[in-house]
Design a protein around this motif. Sequence first.
Motif, short mmCIF file in Angstrom:
data_model
loop_
_atom_site.label_atom_id
_atom_site.label_comp_id
_atom_site.label_asym_id
_atom_site.label_seq_id
_atom_site.Cartn_x
_atom_site.Cartn_y
_atom_site.Cartn_z
N ILE A 190 0.85 -1.21 0.00
CA ILE A 190 0.00 0.00 0.00
C ILE A 190 0.87 1.25 0.00
N ALA A 191 1.98 1.19 0.79
CA ALA A 191 2.88 2.35 0.88
C ALA A 191 3.50 2.67 -0.49
N ILE B 112 1.37 7.43 -6.28
CA ILE B 112 0.36 8.47 -6.50
C ILE B 112 0.90 9.84 -6.12
N VAL B 113 1.55 9.90 -4.95
CA VAL B 113 2.12 11.18 -4.49
C VAL B 113 3.20 11.67 -5.46
N SER C 246 3.42 16.15 -11.78
CA SER C 246 2.45 16.99 -12.49
C SER C 246 2.53 18.45 -12.08
N SER C 247 3.02 18.70 -10.85
CA SER C 247 3.10 20.08 -10.35
C SER C 247 4.42 20.76 -10.71
N ARG C 248 5.39 19.98 -11.21
CA ARG C 248 6.70 20.54 -11.51
C ARG C 248 6.68 21.42 -12.74
N ILE D 41 5.25 5.84 -13.78
CA ILE D 41 5.15 5.73 -12.33
C ILE D 41 3.87 5.03 -11.90
N LEU D 42 2.75 5.38 -12.54
CA LEU D 42 1.47 4.80 -12.14
C LEU D 42 1.27 3.40 -12.71
N ALA D 43 1.75 3.17 -13.93
CA ALA D 43 1.57 1.85 -14.55
C ALA D 43 2.49 0.81 -13.94
#
Length: 514
Positions: free
Chosen positions: A41-42, A48-49, A55-57, A71-73
């Motif tokens: 889970i971590a 996700i984080v 996305s904010s960079r 990262i997500l896949a």
Amino acid sequence: MKILNKLFSKLVLGALIIILQFCWFVYLLYSVSLTSSIADIAITVLAIVLALYVSSRDMRSTYKISWIFLILALPLFGCPAYFLFGRGGLTRRTRQKMDEVNNKIRSFSQQEQKTMEQLKEEDFYAWQQAGYLTEYAGYPLYREKDSQYFSSGEALFPKLLEDLRSAKEYIFLEYFIVEPGEMLDAIIEILEQKVKEGVDVRLMYDGIGCIQTLPNKYVRLLKEKGIKCACFNPFRPFLSIIQNNRDHRKITVVDGKVAYTGGFNLADEYINVKEKFGYWKDAGIRITGESVWSFTSMFLELWNFINKSEDDYAHYRETSIPEKQLPGENPNTGFIQPYTDSPMDHEDVGENVYLNIINHAKKYVYIFTPYLIIGSEMRTALINAAKCGVDVRLVVPGVPDKKLVYLLTQSNFAELIKNGVRIYKFTPGFIHSKCFVADDVTATVGTVNLDYRSLCLHFECGVFMYRTKAVMQVKEDTLETFKKCHEVTAEECQNKHFLVRTFMGALKLFAPLL
């Protein structure tokens, strides 16, 4: 024997060690995730984080999309890959050390306002471009003394040797690739003689660029001859973010009076003594006058950073003073502005120079590039210019040097051609030139490729020119080159097999990571 040599080369063995380290790290994460649901889970939460952080960079959208998808896949692979390879900037300590060197030498590069005012009177948009380079690249605009464009390495080489023979004080050479052979041997013969005459001779090369071309024994031999050598960012077989950043510049400076740059390196294929991918078409430019100081300072910045040394910058600055032109002198000459791009300032100077030329073109913009691995910003600029009636043409290789990269280049053809951009394949072989020319008034020649690594991760350089002698020489070369090319049609792009087009589309998703 050649296959065995390649298999056991420093690059292959080093890459294998790095891959094994990375796989071991991923395996540890995988093992932890299997033994503990909390750890699993971590890792998911971390992915996700991290995706939200990316996305904010402040980075280009295509780069963000590539990393977020990975990262997500595949979080077990994507998360460690991003921490190790995704951060484009140099380490804070490295940046601080480079800033210290840069701040000292940049104080000797002050802009003469009269020159800027003269350009503003002639062309407001060119003045804006020059102002951008002065402010964000840190290199002044100068009146042209002389500029000469060379359409091939073999055309440039005799003049380069002649200038090296004329050296009285110093010779600075900075190249991504240096390889023993006919070209380098002829240069080293001159350099050895110049050392005996008391000339300060220095050679700087890149650790990755020369890992398979420049043996350690050869470097020791050069040092024994009195040639000072420095390696930028030597290759070390362990995981490190700094391995992303390479010195891709090509610079020769002789006595602060003459400078060269362009796409050519010091190896035989660049003068077509050795054939690797058909005829190798490259470009170079030779400049004289006070503007040479910009290339002198570029070299000294990196040299002193590598060697933790400090030269007498005032002495080297003085060598260009006898060539100094007074404001208003030779008013019929053009304007010239050498510049560099580095990964340490988060300012994409090389790409912005290209974008400004495209966006301000009124009649035409012709481009030479070995790779066409572009993001949405460059793609939009090219398409918008074509839609506005500008004659936009790109020349890419007919024979690829890297097949996977060539597929990426071709993946951009269909959309560009559909929207009016004309694309030509250089049928005799491989084109390695990096040149833009527009409207008979502006041009740039340098080392900056149209790919993410060159635009964002590497140390690069170029020369921006307005109405110089070399501008029309670049145009003449493009017109002659078109005659040797095959123009790609929309039908050719559509005729590719479905699986090939699908694979090319997948490659585009990960293009910024390659």
